[in-house]
Structure formats: structure tokens, C-alpha cells
Design an enzyme around this catalytic site. Structure first.
Site, PDB file in Angstrom:
ATOM      1  N   HIS A 152       0.818  -1.222   0.000  1.00 14.48           N
ATOM      2  CA  HIS A 152       0.000   0.000   0.000  1.00 14.48           C
ATOM      3  C   HIS A 152       0.850   1.270   0.000  1.00 14.48           C
ATOM      4  CE1 HIS A 152       0.400   0.019   4.534  1.00 14.48           C
ATOM      5  NE2 HIS A 152       0.413   1.321   4.308  1.00 14.48           N
ATOM      6  N   ASP A 197      -0.151  -7.561   1.813  1.00 19.64           N
ATOM      7  CA  ASP A 197       0.408  -6.201   1.799  1.00 19.64           C
ATOM      8  C   ASP A 197       1.940  -6.264   1.812  1.00 19.64           C
ATOM      9  OD1 ASP A 197       0.564  -3.476   1.847  1.00 19.64           O
ATOM     10  OD2 ASP A 197      -0.081  -3.238   3.930  1.00 19.64           O
ATOM     11  N   SER A 297       4.409   2.782   7.825  1.00 15.78           N
ATOM     12  CA  SER A 297       4.023   1.683   6.942  1.00 15.78           C
ATOM     13  C   SER A 297       5.209   1.185   6.126  1.00 15.78           C
ATOM     14  CB  SER A 297       2.917   2.140   5.989  1.00 15.78           C
ATOM     15  OG  SER A 297       1.735   2.413   6.680  1.00 15.78           O
TER      16      SER A 297
END
Length: 372
Positions: A152, A197, A297
Site C-alpha cells: 500500500h 500487503d 508503513s
């Protein structure tokens, strides 16, 4: 002249056939291990040092929310999952076949100041994925050519670069390498929950290891980190849910929660009947409420086993930032080891195939010249 042209044509056909065979090759069986891995027996808790500055919260998520929940969906993605794309036309050095990191992975040579490692060398595999020198996401170095991050974090055909070698994002001393290619997991999705992910980042040229830059170890597929294991997550994300991103690399110690228990915790919190944390995910929790946040992230969740640091997770998503009772969700690296090996091997084969195509074009050009 016709006879000479015929010889070149025969060579051309032979090269094309050879290219087809090599293009179908998948060097997975012969691909060496990424790194020596800890055995599941005799795992000792890390004798890690106390945290320096706690992280709080988790990256934004597109999961369904309870009324009043402040979690916001991630920005929409602008790429095709499962496809590799070139962000820059760079060919500064020949691309080698896949060579894994040496047995030195997962070790750090930090200076000791006041009884604990200084931040500059504490997490030498940590990288910052950047666009126009602006921090976007974290990542971790797994070899001289490759970085692993979250899917992502990839927003499309941007001019990405990787920053490494310093804990300070404003430092003038770091290594900054352009990104040549990014491979996103073909099944990555954020429809109902975040799954698969994970992404691989190919550097434009190989990095040189130093005391500030070292690869982290990747676990074997069979390796499962046990519940309650103490691990560390690092990143340059927000230090408060409504605050700003950090200039200095942050760290926080977490306890591991397996995906089955984590899924039940989050379902109870949200009153949701859907599976939120699937197999391939793992969670981390700090009783004081600290964990990762927006900007962290893609960064590593690492654990120390037998004096070797192993990346067990990739920062993926969570609900809010630093909320008591809310575990953060990470992509479990061991679950995707086969995918990692396959994609790195495929990249090597593709590069070799591309070289043969170039050779065929040159031969064809020579044949035309001879015929003339």
C-alpha cells in the site's frame, strides 16, 4: 550473399528458441537461501535495550469503522497489483542473478553510548522510501539490490528513491539510491481488509554494506514467531495520532500476538463479523499503547533470536494510533518467503531474457548489413 544471410537467420532462430526456454525458467529450486535462519528450538528472548522514543499508532486503513472512529481510509492506489513497473530508465550497472545476503545478515555494529547502542547504527537495515526527498514509507534492506516494504506504500509510476544509512532524515551523509523497479504482490487488496500487503523494491545499483548499512535476515517459511515474543518496530512516522512525522528514527518494543487471537480482538472491538486479520498476518501490542503510526508503513518488525535479528513483520495497518487494547497488524514475512524467492528469481530470469533479446536484435542487424 544469400548463403551468408541464411546462416545468420539460422542463428537468429536458435537464439529465439533459447530465449523462449530461458524465459520460462524459474530458478527457485536452485536459488540459495536468503539468509541463515534461526531454528524454532531454543529461541531466546532478545536482550534488547530500552526504547529511546516510543512510536504511537498505526498506518491509516480502509477497514470498516465504528461510528466515531477516527481511522481514515488510505489514499487510492494507482497501480496494477502483481505487475512490475519501471520508475526510472537506469542501467548504471549490469543486473546480476539473485545473490542472497551473506551470513552477516541480522547483525549490527552499533557504538555503545551510556550502555546502549546509539540510534545511528542501531537499525542498519531500516530504509526510507521517498519521492522528491520526502519520506513516504519505511522499508528494510534484504540484500545489496533489494528492499522489502508494504504494497500500500506504492502509488504508481513515481520517481522513488531509497534513503539509508542514517537515523536522521535531514542528514546530509546518507546513501540515497534511485528505485529501478517495484514488484507488488499480485493478490494485494484493500476491499474488506488489507491482505497480501507486501512489495519488493529493486535498487538502481547495489548498495555497499557498512557499519550503518546492513541487511536484515528473512525467516524460513516454516518459522512462526511465538506469542508473547518481544520484538521491535521502527520508523519515521507520527509520534502522536494527530501529530507530525518524526525526523529521527523511532523505536518501540512490542509483544507478538498470533493472527487468530488478534483477529478476535479486533472483531470484538469493531463488532465486525468479517475476518480482519487473515493467515499471512501477525500482530504486535504494547500495553502502554505505543506502536506504529502513519508514515511507519512498510517498515520492519524485527525480533532477535540467537543474537541474530530476523524480520518477522512489515508494518501494514491498524485502528487509530497508540490506543490501549488495539493491536497493530503486520504482514508476516515467513508466510511470503516462497513468493519473495519466486519474484526475485523471476526478475533475474527476466533480465537474462532481456539480454538475449538485445543479442538477437544485434545479430539481426548484422545479418541485414551483411545481406546489403
Amino acid at each position: 550473399m544469400a548463403f551468408q544471410g541464411c546462416d545468420c537467420f539460422g542463428l537468429l532462430v536458435w537464439l529465439l528458441l533459447l530465449q523462449t526456454r530461458l524465459g520460462k525458467a524459474r530458478m527457485v529450486p536452485g536459488t540459495p537461501s536468503l539468509s541463515p535462519l534461526p531454528s524454532e528450538n531454543g529461541l531466546d528472548d532478545s536482550g534488547v535495550n530500552p526504547q529511546e522514543r516510543p512510536l504511537t499508532g498505526m498506518p491509516e486503513t480502509s477497514l470498516p469503522r465504528k461510528p466515531g472512529d477516527s481511522t481514515r481510509p488510505l489514499d487510492s492506489m494507482a497501480f496494477t497489483p502483481g505487475q512490475s513497473f519501471s520508475t526510472m530508465s537506469l542501467s548504471r550497472q549490469p543486473f546480476p542473478t539473485w545473490v542472497p545476503p551473506t551470513s552477516a545478515c541480522g547483525h549490527r555494529t552499533a557504538r555503545i553510548v551510556g550502555g546502549r547502542p546509539a540510534p545511528a547504527r542501531k537499525w542498519p537495515w531500516q530504509v526510507s522510501l521517498q519521492v522528491h526527498k520526502q519520506h513516504i514509507c519505511g522499508g528494510s534492506l534484504i540484500s545489496k539490490w533489494w528492499v522489502i516494504t508494504a504494497a500500500h506504500c506504492v502509488y504508481g509510476h513515481l520517481d522513488y528513491a531509497v534513503f539509508m544509512g542514517d537515523a536522521d532524515l535531514w542528514s546530509k551523509r546518507p546513501v540515497r539510491i534511485p528505485v529501478q523497479d517495484i514488484i507488488v504482490h499480485q493478490d494485494f487488496s484493500m476491499m474488506r481488509t488489507v491482505v497480501h500487503d507486501i512489495a519488493l523494491v529493486l535498487l538502481a545499483f547495489p548498495v555497499n554494506y557498512s557499519v550503518n548499512i546492513q541487511p536484515v535476515c528473512i525467516p524460513e517459511k516454516s518459522f512462526l514467531v511465538q506469542p508473547g515474543t518481544l520484538c521491535w518496530v521502527t520508523g519515521w512516522g507520527k509520534v502522536l495520532e494527530q501529530g507530525r512525522s518524526s525526523r529521527i528514527l523511532q523505536e518501540i518494543e512490542l509483544n507478538i500476538i498470533r493472527h487468530e487471537k488478534c483477529n478476535q480482538i479486533l472483531k470484538d472491538i469493531m463488532g465486525n463479523i468479517f475476518t480482519l486479520v487473515q493467515e499471512g498476518g501477525v500482530c504486535g501490542y504494547n500495553e502502554k499503547g505505543g506502536d506504529a503510526c502513519q508514515g511507519d508503513s512498510g517498515g520492519p518488525l524485527v525480533c532477535e533470536f540467537n543474537k541474530t535479528w530476523v524480520q518477522v513483520g512489515i508494518v501494514s495497518w491498524g485502528l487509530g494510533c497508540g490506543r490501549i487494547g488495539y493491536p497493530g497488524v503486520y504482514t508476516e514475512v515467513s508466510y511470503y518467503r516462497d513468493w519473495i524467492i519466486k519474484e526475485l528469481s523471476r526478475a533475474s530470469c527476466w533480465k537474462l531474457s532481456g539480454f538475449l533479446v538485445l543479442s538477437v536484435c544485434l545479430v539481426l542487424h548484422l545479418a541485414i548489413v551483411v545481406a546489403l
